[in-house]
Design a protein around this motif. Structure first.
Motif, short mmCIF file in Angstrom:
data_model
loop_
_atom_site.label_atom_id
_atom_site.label_comp_id
_atom_site.label_asym_id
_atom_site.label_seq_id
_atom_site.Cartn_x
_atom_site.Cartn_y
_atom_site.Cartn_z
N ALA A 47 0.81 -1.22 0.00
CA ALA A 47 0.00 0.00 0.00
C ALA A 47 0.85 1.26 0.00
CB ALA A 47 -0.93 0.00 1.21
N TYR A 48 2.10 1.17 0.45
CA TYR A 48 2.96 2.35 0.55
C TYR A 48 3.78 2.58 -0.72
CZ TYR A 48 1.73 2.59 5.45
OH TYR A 48 1.02 2.71 6.62
N LEU A 49 3.64 1.73 -1.73
CA LEU A 49 4.35 1.89 -2.99
C LEU A 49 3.58 2.87 -3.86
CD1 LEU A 49 6.68 0.98 -4.83
CD2 LEU A 49 5.15 -0.82 -5.69
N SER A 50 4.14 4.07 -4.07
CA SER A 50 3.44 5.09 -4.84
C SER A 50 4.08 5.36 -6.19
CB SER A 50 3.36 6.40 -4.05
OG SER A 50 4.66 6.88 -3.73
N SER A 51 5.29 4.83 -6.43
CA SER A 51 5.94 4.98 -7.73
C SER A 51 6.53 3.63 -8.15
CB SER A 51 7.06 6.02 -7.67
OG SER A 51 6.54 7.30 -7.37
N PHE A 52 6.48 3.34 -9.43
CA PHE A 52 6.97 2.04 -9.90
C PHE A 52 7.24 2.10 -11.40
CE2 PHE A 52 2.50 2.14 -10.75
CZ PHE A 52 2.30 1.38 -11.90
N GLU A 53 7.92 1.09 -11.92
CA GLU A 53 8.12 0.93 -13.35
C GLU A 53 7.52 -0.39 -13.79
OE1 GLU A 53 12.22 1.28 -14.41
OE2 GLU A 53 12.21 3.48 -14.24
N ALA A 54 7.00 -0.41 -15.01
CA ALA A 54 6.38 -1.63 -15.53
C ALA A 54 6.44 -1.62 -17.05
CB ALA A 54 4.92 -1.72 -15.06
N ALA A 77 0.95 -0.83 -9.39
CA ALA A 77 0.71 -0.46 -8.00
C ALA A 77 -0.61 0.28 -7.86
CB ALA A 77 1.85 0.43 -7.49
N PHE A 78 -1.35 0.48 -8.96
CA PHE A 78 -2.64 1.16 -8.90
C PHE A 78 -3.71 0.20 -8.38
CE2 PHE A 78 -0.51 3.97 -11.86
CZ PHE A 78 -1.00 5.23 -11.53
N TYR A 79 -4.48 0.66 -7.39
CA TYR A 79 -5.55 -0.17 -6.84
C TYR A 79 -6.82 0.02 -7.67
CZ TYR A 79 -8.75 -2.27 -3.46
OH TYR A 79 -9.68 -3.07 -2.86
N PRO A 80 -7.42 -1.06 -8.15
CA PRO A 80 -8.68 -0.95 -8.89
C PRO A 80 -9.87 -0.95 -7.94
CG PRO A 80 -7.96 -3.22 -8.91
CD PRO A 80 -6.92 -2.45 -8.13
N THR A 81 -10.97 -0.36 -8.35
CA THR A 81 -12.18 -0.39 -7.54
C THR A 81 -12.51 -1.82 -7.15
OG1 THR A 81 -13.08 1.60 -8.57
CG2 THR A 81 -14.65 0.14 -7.48
N SER A 82 -12.66 -2.06 -5.85
CA SER A 82 -12.93 -3.42 -5.37
C SER A 82 -13.31 -3.38 -3.91
CB SER A 82 -11.70 -4.31 -5.56
OG SER A 82 -11.94 -5.62 -5.08
N GLY A 83 -14.27 -4.22 -3.52
CA GLY A 83 -14.62 -4.36 -2.12
C GLY A 83 -15.12 -3.09 -1.47
N GLY A 84 -15.76 -2.23 -2.25
CA GLY A 84 -16.27 -0.98 -1.70
C GLY A 84 -15.27 0.15 -1.70
N GLN A 85 -13.99 -0.16 -1.99
CA GLN A 85 -12.95 0.87 -1.98
C GLN A 85 -12.75 1.42 -3.38
OE1 GLN A 85 -9.21 -0.08 0.01
NE2 GLN A 85 -8.10 1.31 -1.34
N MET A 106 -6.47 4.50 2.61
CA MET A 106 -5.88 3.60 3.61
C MET A 106 -6.42 3.93 5.00
SD MET A 106 -2.03 3.76 2.01
CE MET A 106 -1.16 3.11 3.46
N GLN A 107 -6.49 5.21 5.33
CA GLN A 107 -7.01 5.62 6.64
C GLN A 107 -8.47 5.22 6.80
OE1 GLN A 107 -5.83 9.82 6.11
NE2 GLN A 107 -4.84 9.64 8.12
N GLN A 108 -9.30 5.53 5.78
CA GLN A 108 -10.73 5.24 5.88
C GLN A 108 -10.99 3.73 5.98
OE1 GLN A 108 -12.46 7.97 6.35
NE2 GLN A 108 -10.74 9.23 5.72
N ALA A 168 -10.67 -10.96 6.15
CA ALA A 168 -10.21 -11.19 4.78
C ALA A 168 -10.50 -9.93 3.98
CB ALA A 168 -10.93 -12.39 4.19
N CYS A 169 -9.46 -9.38 3.34
CA CYS A 169 -9.63 -8.10 2.66
C CYS A 169 -8.52 -7.90 1.64
CB CYS A 169 -9.62 -6.96 3.68
SG CYS A 169 -9.84 -5.32 2.95
N GLY A 170 -8.87 -7.35 0.48
CA GLY A 170 -7.88 -7.06 -0.55
C GLY A 170 -7.52 -5.60 -0.64
N GLY A 171 -8.02 -4.78 0.30
CA GLY A 171 -7.84 -3.34 0.21
C GLY A 171 -6.51 -2.83 0.72
N THR A 172 -6.32 -1.52 0.63
CA THR A 172 -5.10 -0.88 1.09
C THR A 172 -5.28 -0.42 2.53
OG1 THR A 172 -5.78 1.28 0.21
CG2 THR A 172 -4.46 -0.13 -1.22
N HIS A 173 -4.25 -0.63 3.36
CA HIS A 173 -4.35 -0.33 4.79
C HIS A 173 -3.05 0.28 5.31
CE1 HIS A 173 -8.21 -2.35 5.54
NE2 HIS A 173 -7.83 -3.16 4.56
#
Length: 214
Positions: A2-9, A25-33, A84-86, A181-186
């Motif tokens: 969750a703390y990775l904000s820059s990357f190469e691909a 590292a982009f989180y897709p809409t999922s699980g209400g987030q 992440m906070q919410q 069980a959760c796939g979100g960012t924390h």
């Protein structure tokens, strides 16, 4: 991470303004987030979805890069950290609602301005809400560890809500408080949630909808 904000691909596919990568590292809409925003190869990312093609990045304009190119991605950190906070705050509130007044969480929603959780109680008194809020802020101030583990669904113990999935589960734990069980960012520790405030309680079907902010 969750703390990775820059990357190469490497670019795997391009379809107009829709781009897939070999990793992201982009989180897709999922699980209400909600999804992350940011930039990819210098072009603004406006949406991220997860479908049969994998994680698809929707760009503001057609990119200048090509399939096979290596590009840099930058996640909008302010938006990511707010999510992440919410999300961690919601796990904490859900656990405490269940522990203190026996109200399980039926569903959650995270929006740009506030978040909600629906608890399985036809009514929640102001006194009960204040107890939950005070306890949540106490745990936040204790800066308890928040950990992510990967465990087999058949043997993972102590989950707040049983999972109907099989195989490996991603489990987010708040030390001594919750396992879900959760796939979100924390966040890494409850102190990063910050202050937790419940702004509104309202009856919703057979539930009570709790509007909150972290």
């Amino acid at each position: 991470d969750a703390y990775l904000s820059s990357f190469e691909a490497k670019v795997a596919s391009i379809d107009g303004t829709r781009v897939t990568l070999d990793r992201s590292a982009f989180y897709p809409t999922s699980g209400g987030q909600l999804f992350d925003t940011g930039s990819l190869g210098g072009v603004r990312v406006t949406d991220v979805i997860d479908n049969d093609a994998g994680v698809v990045h929707l760009l503001e304009a057609a990119p200048q890069f090509a399939v096979g190119d290596t590009v840099k991605g930058h996640v909008d950190w302010a938006r990511r950290f707010d999510h992440m906070q919410q999300h961690t705050g919601q796990h904490l509130l859900s656990a405490i609602f269940e522990d203190l007044i026996g109200a399980k969480t039926a569903s959650v929603h995270f929006g740009p301005d506030y978040a909600t959780l629906d608890v399985e109680a036809e009514s929640v008194s102001r006194a009960e809400a204040m107890r939950v809020e005070a306890r949540a802020n106490q745990v936040a101030a204790e800066n308890r560890a928040v950990a992510v583990t990967f465990e087999d669904a058949a043997t993972a113990p102590g989950l707040r809500k049983p999972s109907d999935r099989t195989g490996v589960l991603r489990i987010v734990s708040i030390d001594g408080i919750d396992r879900s069980a959760c796939g979100g960012t924390h966040v890494h520790a409850t102190g990063e949630i910050g202050s937790i405030v419940m702004r509104r309680l309202e009856k919703y079907k057979k539930f009570t909808r709790v509007e909150f902010l972290c």
